[in-house]
Design a protein around this motif. Sequence first.
Motif, PDB file in Angstrom:
ATOM      1  N   SER A   7       0.842  -1.187   0.000  1.00 12.04           N
ATOM      2  CA  SER A   7       0.000   0.000   0.000  1.00 12.04           C
ATOM      3  C   SER A   7       0.879   1.239   0.000  1.00 12.04           C
ATOM      4  O   SER A   7       1.997   1.219   0.519  1.00 12.04           O
ATOM      5  CB  SER A   7      -0.889   0.030   1.246  1.00 12.04           C
ATOM      6  OG  SER A   7      -1.731  -1.093   1.315  1.00 12.04           O
ATOM      7  N   CYS A   8       0.346   2.308  -0.581  1.00  7.67           N
ATOM      8  CA  CYS A   8       1.050   3.588  -0.582  1.00  7.67           C
ATOM      9  C   CYS A   8       0.008   4.684  -0.469  1.00  7.67           C
ATOM     10  O   CYS A   8      -0.920   4.732  -1.285  1.00  7.67           O
ATOM     11  CB  CYS A   8       1.866   3.749  -1.853  1.00  7.67           C
ATOM     12  SG  CYS A   8       2.594   5.395  -2.064  1.00  7.67           S
ATOM     13  N   SER A  15      -3.905  -1.238  -8.279  1.00 12.13           N
ATOM     14  CA  SER A  15      -5.215  -0.609  -8.125  1.00 12.13           C
ATOM     15  C   SER A  15      -5.038   0.665  -7.299  1.00 12.13           C
ATOM     16  O   SER A  15      -3.962   0.902  -6.734  1.00 12.13           O
ATOM     17  CB  SER A  15      -6.203  -1.560  -7.457  1.00 12.13           C
ATOM     18  OG  SER A  15      -5.761  -1.910  -6.150  1.00 12.13           O
ATOM     19  N   ARG A  16      -6.103   1.471  -7.249  1.00  9.27           N
ATOM     20  CA  ARG A  16      -6.009   2.707  -6.481  1.00  9.27           C
ATOM     21  C   ARG A  16      -7.361   3.060  -5.876  1.00  9.27           C
ATOM     22  O   ARG A  16      -8.405   2.625  -6.367  1.00  9.27           O
ATOM     23  CB  ARG A  16      -5.482   3.856  -7.332  1.00  9.27           C
ATOM     24  CG  ARG A  16      -6.377   4.285  -8.460  1.00  9.27           C
ATOM     25  CD  ARG A  16      -5.659   5.258  -9.398  1.00  9.27           C
ATOM     26  NE  ARG A  16      -5.534   6.603  -8.837  1.00  9.27           N
ATOM     27  CZ  ARG A  16      -4.797   7.576  -9.389  1.00  9.27           C
ATOM     28  NH1 ARG A  16      -4.108   7.328 -10.501  1.00  9.27           N
ATOM     29  NH2 ARG A  16      -4.735   8.779  -8.835  1.00  9.27           N
ATOM     30  N   ASP A  17      -7.303   3.866  -4.826  1.00 12.77           N
ATOM     31  CA  ASP A  17      -8.497   4.397  -4.188  1.00 12.77           C
ATOM     32  C   ASP A  17      -8.321   5.912  -4.172  1.00 12.77           C
ATOM     33  O   ASP A  17      -7.577   6.446  -3.352  1.00 12.77           O
ATOM     34  CB  ASP A  17      -8.635   3.843  -2.769  1.00 12.77           C
ATOM     35  CG  ASP A  17      -9.914   4.276  -2.075  1.00 12.77           C
ATOM     36  OD1 ASP A  17     -10.464   5.338  -2.445  1.00 12.77           O
ATOM     37  OD2 ASP A  17     -10.349   3.575  -1.159  1.00 12.77           O
ATOM     38  N   ASN A  18      -8.986   6.597  -5.083  1.00  8.86           N
ATOM     39  CA  ASN A  18      -8.798   8.036  -5.214  1.00  8.86           C
ATOM     40  C   ASN A  18      -9.280   8.793  -3.975  1.00  8.86           C
ATOM     41  O   ASN A  18      -8.734   9.839  -3.630  1.00  8.86           O
ATOM     42  CB  ASN A  18      -9.503   8.556  -6.456  1.00  8.86           C
ATOM     43  CG  ASN A  18      -8.839   8.070  -7.730  1.00  8.86           C
ATOM     44  OD1 ASN A  18      -7.636   7.794  -7.758  1.00  8.86           O
ATOM     45  ND2 ASN A  18      -9.614   7.940  -8.798  1.00  8.86           N
ATOM     46  N   ALA A  19     -10.277   8.264  -3.306  1.00 10.58           N
ATOM     47  CA  ALA A  19     -10.792   8.931  -2.107  1.00 10.58           C
ATOM     48  C   ALA A  19      -9.760   8.920  -0.975  1.00 10.58           C
ATOM     49  O   ALA A  19      -9.767   9.793  -0.109  1.00 10.58           O
ATOM     50  CB  ALA A  19     -12.074   8.262  -1.646  1.00 10.58           C
ATOM     51  N   TYR A  65      -2.224   0.576  -4.606  1.00  9.79           N
ATOM     52  CA  TYR A  65      -1.925  -0.732  -4.049  1.00  9.79           C
ATOM     53  C   TYR A  65      -1.256  -1.602  -5.113  1.00  9.79           C
ATOM     54  O   TYR A  65      -1.452  -1.396  -6.316  1.00  9.79           O
ATOM     55  CB  TYR A  65      -3.207  -1.411  -3.573  1.00  9.79           C
ATOM     56  CG  TYR A  65      -4.037  -0.545  -2.654  1.00  9.79           C
ATOM     57  CD1 TYR A  65      -5.117   0.179  -3.156  1.00  9.79           C
ATOM     58  CD2 TYR A  65      -3.728  -0.419  -1.305  1.00  9.79           C
ATOM     59  CE1 TYR A  65      -5.868   1.000  -2.336  1.00  9.79           C
ATOM     60  CE2 TYR A  65      -4.478   0.398  -0.473  1.00  9.79           C
ATOM     61  CZ  TYR A  65      -5.544   1.105  -0.991  1.00  9.79           C
ATOM     62  OH  TYR A  65      -6.286   1.923  -0.169  1.00  9.79           O
ATOM     63  N   LEU A  66      -0.498  -2.583  -4.636  1.00 12.03           N
ATOM     64  CA  LEU A  66       0.103  -3.568  -5.532  1.00 12.03           C
ATOM     65  C   LEU A  66      -0.122  -4.944  -4.922  1.00 12.03           C
ATOM     66  O   LEU A  66       0.476  -5.272  -3.890  1.00 12.03           O
ATOM     67  CB  LEU A  66       1.597  -3.305  -5.732  1.00 12.03           C
ATOM     68  CG  LEU A  66       2.264  -4.193  -6.781  1.00 12.03           C
ATOM     69  CD1 LEU A  66       1.745  -3.838  -8.189  1.00 12.03           C
ATOM     70  CD2 LEU A  66       3.789  -4.048  -6.751  1.00 12.03           C
ATOM     71  N   GLN A  67      -1.011  -5.710  -5.535  1.00 12.74           N
ATOM     72  CA  GLN A  67      -1.246  -7.086  -5.114  1.00 12.74           C
ATOM     73  C   GLN A  67      -0.260  -7.979  -5.847  1.00 12.74           C
ATOM     74  O   GLN A  67      -0.265  -8.013  -7.083  1.00 12.74           O
ATOM     75  CB  GLN A  67      -2.676  -7.508  -5.421  1.00 12.74           C
ATOM     76  CG  GLN A  67      -2.991  -8.957  -5.050  1.00 12.74           C
ATOM     77  CD  GLN A  67      -2.930  -9.204  -3.557  1.00 12.74           C
ATOM     78  OE1 GLN A  67      -3.434  -8.398  -2.765  1.00 12.74           O
ATOM     79  NE2 GLN A  67      -2.315 -10.309  -3.151  1.00 12.74           N
TER      80      GLN A  67
END
Length: 121
Positions: free
Chosen positions: A21-22, A70-74, A79-81
């Motif tokens: 996660s970042c 993937s990303r969560d803009n909120a 993320y990197l799975q």
Amino acid sequence: QVQLVESGGGLVQPGGSLRLSCAASGSIAGIFDMAWHRQAPGKQRDFVARITDEGSTNVADSVKGRFTISRDNAKNAVYLQMNSLKPEDTAVYYCNADIRRVGHAGIYPWWGQGTQVTVSS
């Protein structure tokens, strides 16, 4: 100022999985492309995966089919799975994002401090 903080690295056996996660924080007006890179000991930093602000992705051939970005803009997060990990995936993984700061017109790349991933039995 802007900060990118990675987490989720560690030691895993070959064939195992990890999720990195970042999260970006600070005076952020907008985040555009976000990406992961990695650097193994004695080697150059290599591209792993990228995701645009609209969700389009591309990944390096070496991890295609095993890693998903993937990303969560909120949450200003990416993320990197990582699945089916191999010893050659061992590296420091760095988060990168193109960010426009509040009160600034330009878009500049920012980097995290890195998180170690070690794949070993």
